[in-house]
Design a protein around this motif. Structure first.
Motif, PDB file in Angstrom:
ATOM      1  N   ALA A  17      -6.814   6.928  24.578  1.00 28.46           N
ATOM      2  CA  ALA A  17      -5.673   6.034  24.326  1.00 28.46           C
ATOM      3  C   ALA A  17      -5.125   6.272  22.924  1.00 28.46           C
ATOM      4  N   LEU A  18      -6.026   6.433  21.945  1.00 31.02           N
ATOM      5  CA  LEU A  18      -5.581   6.689  20.564  1.00 31.02           C
ATOM      6  C   LEU A  18      -4.843   8.016  20.488  1.00 31.02           C
ATOM      7  N   ALA A  19      -5.375   9.046  21.141  1.00 24.94           N
ATOM      8  CA  ALA A  19      -4.717  10.355  21.124  1.00 24.94           C
ATOM      9  C   ALA A  19      -3.314  10.267  21.707  1.00 24.94           C
ATOM     10  N   ALA A  20      -3.173   9.583  22.839  1.00 31.95           N
ATOM     11  CA  ALA A  20      -1.857   9.451  23.479  1.00 31.95           C
ATOM     12  C   ALA A  20      -0.898   8.679  22.587  1.00 31.95           C
ATOM     13  N   CYS A  21      -1.383   7.617  21.969  1.00 31.99           N
ATOM     14  CA  CYS A  21      -0.514   6.797  21.112  1.00 31.99           C
ATOM     15  C   CYS A  21      -0.063   7.564  19.876  1.00 31.99           C
ATOM     16  N   VAL A  22      -0.962   8.326  19.271  1.00 36.23           N
ATOM     17  CA  VAL A  22      -0.604   9.082  18.066  1.00 36.23           C
ATOM     18  C   VAL A  22       0.441  10.140  18.385  1.00 36.23           C
ATOM     19  N   ILE A  23       0.260  10.848  19.497  1.00 40.10           N
ATOM     20  CA  ILE A  23       1.253  11.848  19.902  1.00 40.10           C
ATOM     21  C   ILE A  23       2.611  11.187  20.140  1.00 40.10           C
ATOM     22  N   ALA A  24       2.593  10.051  20.844  1.00 41.37           N
ATOM     23  CA  ALA A  24       3.842   9.341  21.129  1.00 41.37           C
ATOM     24  C   ALA A  24       4.472   8.793  19.849  1.00 41.37           C
ATOM     25  N   LEU A  25       3.664   8.378  18.900  1.00 40.10           N
ATOM     26  CA  LEU A  25       4.185   7.880  17.629  1.00 40.10           C
ATOM     27  C   LEU A  25       4.922   8.978  16.871  1.00 40.10           C
ATOM     28  N   VAL A  26       4.346  10.170  16.842  1.00 37.85           N
ATOM     29  CA  VAL A  26       4.994  11.287  16.155  1.00 37.85           C
ATOM     30  C   VAL A  26       6.324  11.622  16.832  1.00 37.85           C
ATOM     31  N   ILE A  27       6.319  11.641  18.161  1.00 38.69           N
ATOM     32  CA  ILE A  27       7.537  11.969  18.903  1.00 38.69           C
ATOM     33  C   ILE A  27       8.621  10.925  18.667  1.00 38.69           C
ATOM     34  N   THR A  28       8.269   9.640  18.776  1.00 36.50           N
ATOM     35  CA  THR A  28       9.280   8.585  18.600  1.00 36.50           C
ATOM     36  C   THR A  28       9.813   8.553  17.176  1.00 36.50           C
ATOM     37  N   ALA A  29       8.967   8.894  16.205  1.00 42.63           N
ATOM     38  CA  ALA A  29       9.432   8.934  14.815  1.00 42.63           C
ATOM     39  C   ALA A  29      10.450  10.040  14.619  1.00 42.63           C
ATOM     40  N   LEU A 101     -14.008  10.111  10.615  1.00 39.87           N
ATOM     41  CA  LEU A 101     -13.852   9.029   9.644  1.00 39.87           C
ATOM     42  C   LEU A 101     -12.585   9.210   8.810  1.00 39.87           C
ATOM     43  N   ALA A 102     -12.273  10.460   8.468  1.00 38.78           N
ATOM     44  CA  ALA A 102     -11.051  10.724   7.716  1.00 38.78           C
ATOM     45  C   ALA A 102      -9.820  10.355   8.542  1.00 38.78           C
ATOM     46  N   LEU A 103      -9.833  10.717   9.820  1.00 41.16           N
ATOM     47  CA  LEU A 103      -8.698  10.423  10.681  1.00 41.16           C
ATOM     48  C   LEU A 103      -8.531   8.923  10.878  1.00 41.16           C
ATOM     49  N   LEU A 104      -9.631   8.208  11.090  1.00 41.08           N
ATOM     50  CA  LEU A 104      -9.547   6.756  11.264  1.00 41.08           C
ATOM     51  C   LEU A 104      -9.034   6.087   9.987  1.00 41.08           C
ATOM     52  N   THR A 105      -9.457   6.600   8.832  1.00 47.90           N
ATOM     53  CA  THR A 105      -9.006   6.035   7.557  1.00 47.90           C
ATOM     54  C   THR A 105      -7.519   6.271   7.343  1.00 47.90           C
ATOM     55  N   VAL A 106      -7.082   7.503   7.579  1.00 47.30           N
ATOM     56  CA  VAL A 106      -5.663   7.833   7.379  1.00 47.30           C
ATOM     57  C   VAL A 106      -4.783   7.066   8.366  1.00 47.30           C
ATOM     58  N   TRP A 146       3.867  11.693   3.039  1.00 50.00           N
ATOM     59  CA  TRP A 146       2.462  12.060   2.954  1.00 50.00           C
ATOM     60  C   TRP A 146       1.628  11.499   4.113  1.00 50.00           C
ATOM     61  N   GLY A 147       1.843  10.237   4.432  1.00 51.60           N
ATOM     62  CA  GLY A 147       1.066   9.622   5.495  1.00 51.60           C
ATOM     63  C   GLY A 147       1.253  10.333   6.826  1.00 51.60           C
ATOM     64  N   GLN A 148       2.509  10.609   7.152  1.00 51.64           N
ATOM     65  CA  GLN A 148       2.811  11.286   8.416  1.00 51.64           C
ATOM     66  C   GLN A 148       2.171  12.666   8.480  1.00 51.64           C
ATOM     67  N   TRP A 149       2.292  13.422   7.388  1.00 47.31           N
ATOM     68  CA  TRP A 149       1.776  14.786   7.409  1.00 47.31           C
ATOM     69  C   TRP A 149       0.257  14.837   7.348  1.00 47.31           C
ATOM     70  N   LEU A 150      -0.356  13.848   6.713  1.00 46.13           N
ATOM     71  CA  LEU A 150      -1.811  13.777   6.730  1.00 46.13           C
ATOM     72  C   LEU A 150      -2.330  13.546   8.148  1.00 46.13           C
ATOM     73  N   VAL A 151      -1.668  12.650   8.876  1.00 48.56           N
ATOM     74  CA  VAL A 151      -2.063  12.396  10.262  1.00 48.56           C
ATOM     75  C   VAL A 151      -1.914  13.664  11.099  1.00 48.56           C
ATOM     76  N   ALA A 156      -4.313  18.214  13.893  1.00 51.13           N
ATOM     77  CA  ALA A 156      -4.328  19.661  14.121  1.00 51.13           C
ATOM     78  C   ALA A 156      -5.711  20.237  13.808  1.00 51.13           C
ATOM     79  N   LEU A 157      -6.330  19.773  12.725  1.00 56.13           N
ATOM     80  CA  LEU A 157      -7.675  20.230  12.360  1.00 56.13           C
ATOM     81  C   LEU A 157      -8.688  19.836  13.429  1.00 56.13           C
TER      82      LEU A 157
END
Length: 224
Positions: A17-29, A101-106, A146-151, A156-157
């Motif tokens: 669910a998190l993966a789908a939401c993050v992808i959709a967030l990038v697209i909608t932005a 942990l880095a991804l959850l924090t960002v 920065w926030g967007q590109w860190l995510v 990608a990593l």
């Protein structure tokens, strides 16, 4: 090789669910316009998912708990030195744990700043009325750059790591889909019962309630 339940169902549903939401967030932005309505809704969904994962990290299945995979110096040293135990790699290995942990924090920072963003056209976060214009500008700038590109970079990593492990004949995807992982040595199986799944549902509902309350804070601030 014994099949062992590593990832309980709530953890697996959270992950996808998190993966789908993050992808959709990038697209909608990137699309902008009316798609920003969905961007905000998806942001609230990620907010609730992150709160749930924080709670689940203390009461969830064995390998979903932070204590089982937190990358301590000892675990990192064993893993990097080729001396990792089955318990070090059954769930997230120490390097994978750092990535998670880095991804959850960002993502948490990104969601938090998103609550205070304002595009100065038609869309503003629910908490913009609670802070100064300078603060809104600063948080909006971080959220959009920065926030967007860190995510995007961390996602990608994460995907690259999965591909590398596949090349090395270590499939990380199937266990996250089906829950079980073939282990050469016995390890503690994750508890994944009807009771634990009901608990996860209650915690998700509580997380959604927290998100709703946070959004309402901003609306009350506008009325005040």
């Amino acid at each position: 090789m014994n099949p062992t339940r590593i990832w309980d169902l709530p953890t697996r549903l959270f992950h996808w669910a998190l993966a789908a939401c993050v992808i959709a967030l990038v697209i909608t932005a990137k699309v902008g316009g009316d798609a920003m309505n969905w961007h905000f809704r998806l942001g609230y969904a990620v907010f609730a998912l992150l709160i749930f994962r924080l709670l689940w990290g203390f009461v969830g299945g064995h390998w979903s708990r932070f204590a089982s995979f937190f990358p301590t110096p000892g675990r990192l040293s064993r893993y990097l030195g080729g001396r990792a135990t089955a318990a070090d790699t059954a769930g997230h290995n120490p390097l994978g744990a750092l990535s998670v942990l880095a991804l959850l924090t960002v993502l948490s920072v990104q969601v938090g700043t998103g609550l205070f963003t304002d595009d100065e056209i038609a869309f503003a976060g629910p908490l913009t009325s609670l802070v100064s214009g300078d603060t809104v500008w600063t948080l909006t700038s971080w959220h959009k750059t920065w926030g967007q590109w860190l995510v995007i970079g961390l996602v990608a990593l994460h995907v690259l790591a999965i591909v590398v492990y596949l090349i090395r004949r270590q499939n990380l995807v199937t266990p996250m889909l089906l829950g079980d992982k073939r282990m050469a040595e016995p390890v503690t199986p994750a508890r994944d019962t009807a009771a634990t799944r009901l608990l996860a549902l209650v915690l998700l509902g509580a997380a959604a309630g927290v998100v709703w309350r946070v959004v309402q804070l901003g609306q009350r601030g506008m009325l005040g």
